[in-house]
Design a protein around this motif. Structure first.
Motif: not given
Length: 57
Positions: A44-48
Motif C-alpha cells: 500500500r505504501l510502495n515500500i520495497k
C-alpha cells in the motif's frame, strides 16, 4: 491493531522506502501481527522489500 497503525509501524521501520525481509519478520513478531499484514502495508505504501530470506526479492 488497525490498518493505519500497521502502516505507521512499517513507515517508521522503512529506510529510504525499503524494508528488509528480516525486519518485516521482526515487526510482525514484535507487534503480534501477521507477515501478510506487514507485506500488505508495504504494498500500500510502495515500500520495497529486499534481502528476502528465500531469495525471492
Amino acid at each position: 491493531m488497525d490498518r493505519k497503525q500497521i502502516d505507521e509501524i512499517v513507515i517508521k521501520a522503512a529506510d529510504n522506502n525499503k524494508l528488509s525481509c528480516s525486519k518485516a519478520h521482526e515487526l510482525a513478531k514484535e507487534h503480534k501481527i501477521s507477515l501478510k499484514e506487514v507485506g500488505a502495508a508495504a504494498d500500500r505504501l510502495n515500500i520495497k522489500l529486499f534481502a528476502c530470506q528465500l531469495g525471492c526479492f
